[in-house]
Design a protein around this motif. Structure first.
Motif, short mmCIF file in Angstrom:
data_model
loop_
_atom_site.label_atom_id
_atom_site.label_comp_id
_atom_site.label_asym_id
_atom_site.label_seq_id
_atom_site.Cartn_x
_atom_site.Cartn_y
_atom_site.Cartn_z
N LEU A 195 -10.73 32.65 43.35
CA LEU A 195 -9.58 33.48 42.96
C LEU A 195 -9.35 34.59 43.99
CD1 LEU A 195 -7.47 34.01 40.74
CD2 LEU A 195 -9.10 35.56 39.69
N LEU B 287 -4.21 29.50 40.03
CA LEU B 287 -3.99 30.71 39.23
C LEU B 287 -3.56 31.91 40.10
CD1 LEU B 287 -4.29 32.09 36.43
CD2 LEU B 287 -6.67 32.54 37.02
N GLY B 288 -4.15 32.02 41.30
CA GLY B 288 -3.97 33.25 42.05
C GLY B 288 -3.08 33.18 43.27
N LEU C 269 -9.57 33.66 33.72
CA LEU C 269 -10.38 32.52 34.17
C LEU C 269 -11.77 32.57 33.54
CD1 LEU C 269 -10.43 30.05 36.05
CD2 LEU C 269 -11.16 31.55 37.91
N TYR D 198 -6.09 41.09 40.35
CA TYR D 198 -7.29 40.26 40.48
C TYR D 198 -8.11 40.29 39.18
CZ TYR D 198 -11.72 38.40 41.87
OH TYR D 198 -12.86 37.62 41.90
N ALA E 241 -8.68 28.04 40.06
CA ALA E 241 -8.63 29.44 40.53
C ALA E 241 -7.55 29.63 41.60
CB ALA E 241 -9.99 29.85 41.08
N LEU F 239 -6.46 38.31 36.30
CA LEU F 239 -6.55 36.86 36.47
C LEU F 239 -8.00 36.40 36.32
CD1 LEU F 239 -4.10 36.41 39.50
CD2 LEU F 239 -3.66 35.94 37.09
N ALA F 240 -8.92 37.22 36.88
CA ALA F 240 -10.34 36.87 36.77
C ALA F 240 -10.77 36.89 35.30
CB ALA F 240 -11.18 37.84 37.59
N CYS G 241 -14.30 33.18 40.40
CA CYS G 241 -13.89 34.50 40.89
C CYS G 241 -13.82 34.50 42.42
CB CYS G 241 -14.86 35.57 40.42
SG CYS G 241 -14.68 35.89 38.65
#
Lengths: 271, 313
Positions: free
Chosen positions: A156, A75-76, A114, A107, A72, A110-111, A153
């Motif tokens: 993230l 990723l973010g 994931l 957000y 996470a 991307l969430a 999450c």
């Protein structure tokens, strides 16, 4: 706030991850690890094959606590700072979109990526094992998947917050790694260290509450406390009051871990 | 949503108004007290050295960064006010060195920005065609050359039929043919009533193309007006190139002796005469009276570059 603007940004972020096979790669990693743990988790005891869902989930929790926060954060961490550094942020912000909408769109996109890879990866294992699982086991496994999504999450959200504060991508990646070290490796050691050094005098009563200050611990408690076979094994029952282990309450804490960093990120991004 | 289209009684009023705009970053005065009026349908140039404050002013006009003080209005609406969505839907922006998404195709890029702008997806194909990228619509942006990316950025700015275009160094990376085609599009847009604010380092390129321009240095507008207005404000000398036989060089010198001439230089086959603007007609009359000895006459007005350096130095 215009939902359509958030959806446009989120959709792009999500399809970017589908297109570059990020979702597929992460889902395959989850599937492979989950299958290996389910079938070979008891190899040390001299047997292979699926034994029980409790033991499988307990093993997966140990794995997921390391893996999902890292994924996470990776990723973010450049969600906003990456756009700024590449020079595409000005163009995005010149559109009829608010900074909040842009941040939320990033957000949620991307969430979604994931979440999709987590559900697909662990869900595939549930399908493979479904013949050996009763409804209760499936319920527990579903709870594990849901809490894994929440854990992802939460981290993230932390990553997106870092990406707003960081001056450049290099610093953002450093902050992301430091965040992972702190919450996954250092936090529990610090708490235990404080307890041991003070001979249990300091922090004993607030210890369970301090665990809530770490989303990784919240995730661990959410899963371990619901599994009768392993609760005692982890020793959590002795230190963690049952009232605090209410899954709804812990779920709420997880949502706070998602909302608060996003709120701070929005405040900073607007400035 | 506020309607920011011009009402008939407002048609002649400035479309973009900046009043007392300042942007300070600590001790640095990036923009320092800018007042500017840009009229509807105008092609307005903003020129200045690197760091003069053009891009900062652009970003404030777009509402990307707040002004330290002062205000900017587009057709009466504050760019950072409640009507910001309506303002931005009426604006197209091409940033300097535009960065687009490498993993998207040209068409997908425009579809993404069209959705954000609330423009019809049907506009994307014609926009690509307009900038000459129809053939490359389904190629990934990572395969585009710098010039193609710039053209795609321009196509993005045209989405949603904007009434105002902010173009920051729009011809960077374009070949001469693409530059010509770019200005042809701008001319067409101007005839449709679109207002364009453009910055460029290539002064010769915009000299003949803008209606008016402003020269920025150190965060301030030093001068604004048409190129001719600025020439007159600067009072730069003109140069005459008078082609005569070598034997007549002295005749020319004598004919101009009683006029206010700054300099006369004899070259191989012509005489160069430097004079003030107010002496221009007198010089022409004096040369016309030389009984056909003058074979050719060229008057060179100060270029925009001369004017620019005159103000910025």
């Amino acid at each position: 706030m215009e939902i359509a603007q958030i959806a446009t940004i989120a959709s792009k972020e999500f399809w970017d991850r589908i297109r570059n096979r990020w979702v597929l790669a992460v889902a395959l990693v989850f599937t492979a690890f989950a299958l290996v743990i389910a079938y070979f988790g008891a190899a040390q005891q001299g047997s292979v094959g699926f034994r029980s869902i409790d033991v499988t989930i307990a093993s997966l929790v140990s794995l997921v606590i390391y893996l999902i926060p890292l994924i996470a954060l990776v990723l973010g961490f450049d969600a906003i700072v990456g756009e700024r550094e590449r020079g595409s942020l000005d163009l995005l912000l010149s559109m009829p979109i608010t900074r909040l909408e842009l941040l939320l769109g990033k957000y949620f996109g991307l969430a979604a990526a994931l979440t999709f890879s987590t559900i697909a990866g662990f869900g595939l294992v549930a399908v493979v094992l479904s013949a050996k699982l009763d409804l209760n086991a499936l319920f527990h496994y579903f709870g594990f998947m849901l809490s894994s999504v929440l854990l992802g999450c939460a981290f993230l959200s932390l990553a997106v917050m870092l990406s707003v504060f960081a001056a450049d991508r290099t610093r953002a990646s450093g902050l992301a790694i430091a965040t992972w070290f702190f919450f996954v490796l250092v936090f529990d050691l610090l708490l235990l260290g404080a307890l041991v050094v003070s001979g249990g005098q300091w922090g004993g009563e607030i210890f369970p509450y301090l665990l809530l200050a770490n989303p990784a611990d919240v995730f661990r408690i959410l899963n371990i406390f619901s599994l009768d076979d392993v609760r005692t094994l982890y020793g959590l029952a002795t230190v963690f009051p049952r009232a605090l282990a209410d899954p709804w309450l812990l779920g709420l804490v997880m949502f706070a871990w998602i909302a608060v960093p996003l709120g701070i990120a929005t405040w900073r991004f607007r400035k | 949503m506020a309607d920011i289209s011009p009402t008939p009684d407002k048609a002649d009023a400035p479309l973009i108004v900046a009043r007392g705009v300042r942007k300070f970053y600590g001790p640095i005065h990036a923009v320092d007290g800018v007042d500017l009026d840009i009229r509807a349908g105008e092609l307005f140039g903003l020129i200045g050295h690197n760091g003069a404050g053009k891009s900062t002013l652009f970003k404030m006009m777009l509402g990307l960064i707040p002004a330290t003080s002062g205000e900017i209005r587009i057709n009466g609406a504050l760019v950072t006010g409640r009507d910001f969505r309506a303002v931005r839907r009426s604006v197209g922006y091409l940033p300097e060195n535009v960065v687009l998404y490498d993993n998207l195709t040209g068409l997908e890029t425009l579809q993404f920005f069209a959705r954000l702008k609330g423009a019809s997806p049907a506009e994307t194909g014609p926009a690509l065609e307009r900038v000459g990228l129809a053939q490359a619509a389904r190629r990934r942006v990572r395969e585009y050359s710098k010039g193609m990316r710039q053209r795609l950025g321009f196509a993005q700015a045209l989405l949603g039929k904007p009434r105002i275009l902010f173009l920051d160094e729009p011809t960077t990376g374009l070949d001469p043919e693409a530059i010509r085609s770019f200005y042809a599009i701008l001319r067409q847009l101007r005839s449709e009533g679109v207002t364009t604010v453009i910055t460029s380092h290539i002064l010769a390129e915009i000299q003949e193309r803008v209606d008016r321009l402003a020269i920025m240095t150190a965060g301030k507008i030093q001068a604004s007006g048409t190129v001719q207005d600025l020439r007159e404000q600067m009072d730069l000398p003109l140069w005459f190139s008078v082609r005569v036989a070598k034997a007549d060089f002295e005749t020319v010198r004598n004919a101009l002796a009683h006029l206010q001439i700054d300099a006369i230089e004899a070259m191989d086959d012509h005489v160069k005469v430097k004079c003030r603007r107010e002496a221009k007609m007198a010089v022409i009359e004096a040369l016309a009276g030389l009984d056909g000895r003058v074979r050719d006459l060229t008057v060179r007005e100060p270029s925009l570059e001369d004017v620019f350096f005159g103000f910025s130095d």
